[in-house]
Write a protein that holds these residues in place. Structure first.
Motif, short mmCIF file in Angstrom:
data_model
loop_
_atom_site.label_atom_id
_atom_site.label_comp_id
_atom_site.label_asym_id
_atom_site.label_seq_id
_atom_site.Cartn_x
_atom_site.Cartn_y
_atom_site.Cartn_z
N GLN A 75 30.14 78.16 14.67
CA GLN A 75 30.25 78.15 16.14
C GLN A 75 29.42 79.26 16.76
N ALA A 76 29.56 80.47 16.22
CA ALA A 76 28.89 81.62 16.81
C ALA A 76 27.38 81.56 16.68
N LEU A 77 26.89 81.03 15.56
CA LEU A 77 25.45 81.02 15.30
C LEU A 77 24.78 79.68 15.61
N GLY A 78 25.57 78.69 15.99
CA GLY A 78 24.99 77.38 16.31
C GLY A 78 24.42 76.68 15.10
N LEU A 79 25.10 76.77 13.97
CA LEU A 79 24.63 76.16 12.73
C LEU A 79 25.21 74.76 12.57
N TYR A 80 24.39 73.83 12.07
CA TYR A 80 24.84 72.47 11.82
C TYR A 80 24.69 72.06 10.36
N ASP A 81 23.95 72.82 9.59
CA ASP A 81 23.66 72.47 8.20
C ASP A 81 24.26 73.54 7.29
N VAL A 82 25.32 73.18 6.57
CA VAL A 82 25.98 74.10 5.65
C VAL A 82 25.90 73.50 4.25
N VAL A 83 25.34 74.25 3.33
CA VAL A 83 25.10 73.75 1.98
C VAL A 83 25.99 74.50 0.99
N LEU A 84 26.66 73.75 0.12
CA LEU A 84 27.47 74.37 -0.92
C LEU A 84 26.69 74.41 -2.22
N PHE A 85 26.78 75.53 -2.89
CA PHE A 85 26.08 75.73 -4.15
C PHE A 85 27.10 76.17 -5.18
N GLY A 86 27.33 75.34 -6.20
CA GLY A 86 28.32 75.65 -7.21
C GLY A 86 28.60 74.42 -8.05
N PRO A 87 29.64 74.45 -8.89
CA PRO A 87 29.93 73.34 -9.80
C PRO A 87 30.31 72.08 -9.04
N THR A 88 29.54 71.02 -9.23
CA THR A 88 29.77 69.78 -8.48
C THR A 88 31.10 69.13 -8.83
N GLU A 89 31.57 69.31 -10.06
CA GLU A 89 32.83 68.67 -10.45
C GLU A 89 34.01 69.24 -9.67
N LEU A 90 33.85 70.44 -9.11
CA LEU A 90 34.91 71.04 -8.29
C LEU A 90 34.66 70.86 -6.79
N LEU A 91 33.41 70.94 -6.40
CA LEU A 91 33.09 71.02 -4.97
C LEU A 91 32.73 69.69 -4.32
N ASP A 92 32.09 68.81 -5.06
CA ASP A 92 31.53 67.59 -4.46
C ASP A 92 32.58 66.47 -4.48
N GLY A 93 33.49 66.53 -3.53
CA GLY A 93 34.57 65.55 -3.45
C GLY A 93 35.55 65.98 -2.38
N GLU A 94 36.83 66.03 -2.75
CA GLU A 94 37.87 66.39 -1.79
C GLU A 94 37.62 67.77 -1.16
N PHE A 95 37.15 68.70 -1.96
CA PHE A 95 36.88 70.05 -1.46
C PHE A 95 35.86 70.01 -0.33
N LEU A 96 34.73 69.36 -0.56
CA LEU A 96 33.66 69.28 0.43
C LEU A 96 34.12 68.56 1.69
N LYS A 97 34.81 67.44 1.52
CA LYS A 97 35.29 66.65 2.67
C LYS A 97 36.26 67.46 3.52
N ALA A 98 37.19 68.14 2.86
CA ALA A 98 38.18 68.91 3.60
C ALA A 98 37.55 70.07 4.35
N ALA A 99 36.58 70.74 3.73
CA ALA A 99 35.91 71.85 4.39
C ALA A 99 35.16 71.37 5.62
N GLU A 100 34.43 70.26 5.50
CA GLU A 100 33.68 69.72 6.63
C GLU A 100 34.61 69.29 7.76
N GLU A 101 35.68 68.62 7.42
CA GLU A 101 36.61 68.16 8.46
C GLU A 101 37.24 69.34 9.18
N THR A 102 37.59 70.38 8.43
CA THR A 102 38.20 71.56 9.05
C THR A 102 37.24 72.24 10.00
N VAL A 103 35.99 72.37 9.61
CA VAL A 103 34.99 72.99 10.49
C VAL A 103 34.84 72.20 11.78
#
Length: 385
Positions: A317-345
């Motif tokens: 919000q403060a910086l006007g960013l629209y593109d947030v990239v996650l870098f880490g183990p896909t088996e943990l991050l690329d699924g429910e984790f990613l969806k929940a983080a995006e929805e919360t933001v």
């Protein structure tokens, strides 16, 4: 790769060091000219000396001297005349000699192993190696880093222009690790330690800052507004805004892992409790889902993603960013984790447009920090930016 953006090895905020002359010395001028010429050749079509003179604004005599110097250094090579029929003597084209030098790149982010690779000047990974961290900290961890770097130097098949390192923790503009709790480092001049051991120039930077440069340079990011969240042994972020890497006055910009998100007495490596890192760093995520069935695992990863999203929301919000990239183990991050983080933001911010904040996995996979480390070396040694 179209360009290399690097802040390592350059003075923060453009300030001159005490006693530094404001005059441009002859050696500095030659270095600037070499940088200008290389910028016009790196990852671009071959060019003639006349082309380079027009593109850089330098005289033809100066360009000819610079090109001859770069040929002597085996950074540039002549590849013959320009194709096609023209009146007069055909121009001789030159290009970067990408395979003539190597770059050693290290990533220290993983909780169990230190990874490294030998890269060509063009960013091609030529060989890899790794060492198990085995829980080592402090000087023992430094010894592991130097051992890995030495092994990679032995694998190189061409002269090495430098060593680039992406490490977790707070790292200042001179490559001093001010604080890396997971590795037990405080005020460690890792740059000097590597240089002394291997007698090669070294460039050390925060891993998230390194990864965001790589995503912008090699991946799908736009430096106008890009946030890279590194989730591994720790949690940190690298931020590019309006084309600039945000470092902060003390190099602490992006240290989101130590924002307190809970009153639970969950210890964090920084010495406090309830930090974001204590809940979503890779070791903690694995512990949270250990022994759970699929439904319970999905629930835990959803909660963890929401916790990350709560911290990311005010930053985007403060910086006007629209593109947030996650870098880490896909088996943990690329699924429910990613969806929940995006929805919360997106449910807790208003960006005053119809454009949502998008969270995605890095286009570079596990090698983002390695590519970013190469970018730092190319920037520091060859002036490619």
């Amino acid at each position: 790769m179209t360009s290399i953006a690097s802040s390592t090895g350059r003075r923060a905020n453009g300030a001159r060091l005490a006693g530094e002359s404001s005059k441009l010395l002859p050696a500095n001028v030659r270095q600037l000219h070499r940088s200008l010429v290389l910028q016009e050749l790196y990852k671009k079509d071959p060019a003639s000396r006349a082309d380079l003179a027009r593109a850089t604004g330098l005289t033809r005599v100066t360009v000819s001297d610079v090109v001859n110097d770069l040929i002597d250094r085996e950074l540039v090579e002549e590849i013959g005349p320009r194709p096609g029929t023209r009146v007069g003597k055909p121009a001789t084209l030159v290009t970067v000699k990408y395979e003539a030098h190597n770059i050693i790149c290290l990533e220290l982010s993983d909780e169990t192993e230190l990874r490294g690779a030998v890269l060509s000047l063009g960013g091609e990974i030529l060989s890899r190696d790794s060492v198990q961290l085995e829980g080592q900290r402090g000087e023992a961890a430094v010894a592991k880093v130097i051992s890995l770097a030495r092994s990679l130097v032995e694998k190189a098949n061409a002269p090495i222009i430098g060593i680039g390192v992406g490490t977790p923790g707070v790292v200042n503009a001179h490559g001093v690790v001010r604080n890396a709790p997971n590795l037990g480092w405080r005020d460690l001049n890792l740059t000097a330690a590597i240089t002394a051991a291997l007698e090669l120039p070294a460039y050390v930077a925060n891993d998230a800052d390194t990864a965001v440069l790589a995503e912008n340079t090699f991946g799908e990011g736009d430096g106008a507004g890009l946030m890279m969240v590194q989730i591994s042994h720790g949690v940190g972020a690298g931020i590019l805004c309006d084309g600039n890497l945000l470092r902060g006055a003390e190099g602490t910009a992006g240290e989101i892992g130590h924002v307190k998100i809970s009153d639970e007495n969950v210890p964090c490596p920084c010495g406090r409790t309830g930090c974001l890192e204590a809940f979503v760093a890779t070791p903690r995520l694995r512990a949270r889902i250990n022994g759970k069935d699929a439904a319970q695992t999905a629930q835990e990863l959803t909660i963890a993603g929401q916790q990350l999203g709560q911290v990311l929301a005010p930053i985007t919000q403060a910086l006007g960013l629209y593109d947030v990239v996650l870098f880490g183990p896909t088996e943990l991050l690329d699924g429910e984790f990613l969806k929940a983080a995006e929805e919360t933001v997106n449910t807790t911010t208003s960006h005053f447009s119809d454009r949502p904040v998008v969270l995605r996995m890095s286009a570079l996979g596990r090698d983002g920090v390695l590519f970013g480390a190469a970018a730092h070396v190319l920037g520091g040694e060859l002036g490619l930016s």
